[in-house]
Enzyme design. Structure first.
Site, PDB file in Angstrom:
ATOM      1  N   ILE A   1     -53.227  71.548  43.722  1.00  0.00           N
ATOM      2  CA  ILE A   1     -54.137  72.193  44.692  1.00  0.00           C
ATOM      3  C   ILE A   1     -54.874  71.083  45.362  1.00  0.00           C
ATOM      4  O   ILE A   1     -55.969  70.618  45.013  1.00  0.00           O
ATOM      5  CB  ILE A   1     -55.020  73.514  44.360  1.00  0.00           C
TER       6      ILE A   1
ATOM      7  N   THR B   1     -54.048  68.803  51.500  1.00  0.00           N
ATOM      8  CA  THR B   1     -52.998  69.137  52.413  1.00  0.00           C
ATOM      9  C   THR B   1     -52.314  70.071  52.238  1.00  0.00           C
ATOM     10  O   THR B   1     -51.780  70.894  53.133  1.00  0.00           O
ATOM     11  CB  THR B   1     -52.255  67.796  52.765  1.00  0.00           C
ATOM     12  N   ASN B   2     -51.647  70.081  50.847  1.00  0.00           N
ATOM     13  CA  ASN B   2     -50.519  71.117  50.377  1.00  0.00           C
ATOM     14  C   ASN B   2     -51.027  71.445  48.804  1.00  0.00           C
ATOM     15  O   ASN B   2     -51.916  70.929  48.242  1.00  0.00           O
ATOM     16  CB  ASN B   2     -49.249  70.406  50.260  1.00  0.00           C
TER      17      ASN B   2
ATOM     18  N   LYS C   1     -48.960  72.076  46.027  1.00  0.00           N
ATOM     19  CA  LYS C   1     -47.869  71.759  45.431  1.00  0.00           C
ATOM     20  C   LYS C   1     -47.025  72.559  44.165  1.00  0.00           C
ATOM     21  O   LYS C   1     -48.051  72.835  43.530  1.00  0.00           O
ATOM     22  CB  LYS C   1     -47.508  70.211  45.238  1.00  0.00           C
TER      23      LYS C   1
ATOM     24  N   TYR D   1     -66.698  57.436  33.977  1.00  0.00           N
ATOM     25  CA  TYR D   1     -67.401  57.559  35.303  1.00  0.00           C
ATOM     26  C   TYR D   1     -68.745  57.757  35.028  1.00  0.00           C
ATOM     27  O   TYR D   1     -69.588  58.234  33.980  1.00  0.00           O
ATOM     28  CB  TYR D   1     -66.791  58.742  35.939  1.00  0.00           C
TER      29      TYR D   1
ATOM     30  N   ASP E   1     -57.387  66.084  39.723  1.00  0.00           N
ATOM     31  CA  ASP E   1     -56.071  65.526  40.142  1.00  0.00           C
ATOM     32  C   ASP E   1     -55.950  63.904  39.581  1.00  0.00           C
ATOM     33  O   ASP E   1     -55.138  63.553  38.818  1.00  0.00           O
ATOM     34  CB  ASP E   1     -55.916  65.488  41.484  1.00  0.00           C
ATOM     35  N   ARG E   2     -57.231  63.187  39.911  1.00  0.00           N
ATOM     36  CA  ARG E   2     -57.099  61.952  39.235  1.00  0.00           C
ATOM     37  C   ARG E   2     -57.082  62.042  37.642  1.00  0.00           C
ATOM     38  O   ARG E   2     -56.357  61.061  37.297  1.00  0.00           O
ATOM     39  CB  ARG E   2     -58.361  61.101  39.848  1.00  0.00           C
TER      40      ARG E   2
ATOM     41  N   THR F   1     -53.510  62.556  50.055  1.00  0.00           N
ATOM     42  CA  THR F   1     -54.211  62.610  51.308  1.00  0.00           C
ATOM     43  C   THR F   1     -55.058  61.316  51.298  1.00  0.00           C
ATOM     44  O   THR F   1     -55.545  60.916  52.396  1.00  0.00           O
ATOM     45  CB  THR F   1     -55.037  63.713  51.147  1.00  0.00           C
TER      46      THR F   1
END
Length: 262
Positions: free
Chosen positions: A10, A13-14, A16, A103, A112-113, A137
């Site tokens: 998610i 832009t899209n 998938k 991090y 996503d990363r 993106t």
């Protein structure tokens, strides 16, 4: 009968949508990230996708996703529960990603990363360090050492850069991002100059950043390109060891399978 998973990347832009078995991602489809879409609209679109793939709701064992658009999460949860009778399990929310997150503020890292980094770790176990380069993106570089996610870099994306340039220049055509094996570096028209500028420019970005990362990360190190423009950039650059356009979907598949074994 093979078990099937429905996978969701998610993005901004899209959305998938991937269909996978336990062993591999079979195919994927793209739905626009539409702020006016409803949960029922997404659900009907999912049924159309599965019909195209020759599957029905009964063929889906699980729905697994990664999201950087929180406003869409409840809509897709609704779609999966109402139309597929399965809960949507989101990485980093319902399914922890088994990497040590270094991090400074771990909650700031996009799911996503983390999932892409996890996928690279599982797919290429012989490398000590890995860099996942996602041409989405944004263009992101994510670094893994052993089972630790170290962080990375976030750079402008191909589509967002092309859109920004087109919207601010009255006479320039839209960028096509077409690649051929023998394309020259120097464009001889405005269209080819733009096209080559983006392709070779982002290739140079990837080459420069990965060269710097190779100086600070331990060997053996492998670089994995992913995202919608990974293949295009990889055709004019040799800085990638692997090209996996569906790396994130592969990560969701592997994440779910590992969670089943715990």
């Amino acid at each position: 009968m093979a078990r099937h998973l429905l996978l969701f990347d998610i993005g901004n832009t899209n959305v998938k949508v991937g269909i996978a078995t336990e062993g591999t991602v079979l195919t994927s489809y793209a739905l626009p990230t539409d702020g006016t879409q409803t949960g029922d609209g997404f659900g009907l679109a999912l049924l159309d996708i599965m019909r195209h793939a020759g599957l029905g709701a009964d063929d889906i064992d699980a729905c697994v996703g990664s999201s950087v658009v929180p406003s869409l999460d409840p809509l897709l949860r609704h779609a999966c529960e109402r139309f597929l009778w399965r809960p949507l399990q989101l990485a980093h929310v319902d399914l922890p990603v088994p990497l040590e997150n270094r991090y400074e503020r771990p909650t700031e890292v996009g799911a996503d990363r983390l999932v892409a980094a996890f996928a690279a770790r599982r797919l290429y176990p012989d490398a000590r360090a890995l860099v996942s380069v996602d041409f989405g993106t944004a263009t992101t570089f994510d670094c893994v050492d052993g089972d630790a996610y170290l962080g990375g870099l976030i750079c402008p994306g191909v589509l967002s850069s092309a859109g920004a340039l087109s919207s601010r220049t009255a006479k320039l055509p839209r960028v096509s991002l077409e690649v051929s094996e023998d394309m020259p570096v120097v464009g001889r028209s405005t269209t080819t100059s733009l096209n080559h500028g983006f392709i070779f420019g982002f290739a140079a970005l990837a080459e420069g950043v990965t060269a710097r990362l190779r100086k600070v990360l331990p060997e053996p190190l492998e670089v994995v390109a992913t995202g919608g423009f990974a293949r295009a950039v990889a055709r004019v650059s040799d800085c990638f060891d692997h090209v996996r356009p569906d790396l994130l979907l592969e990560g969701l598949r592997l994440l779910y399978l590992e969670s089943e074994q715990r």
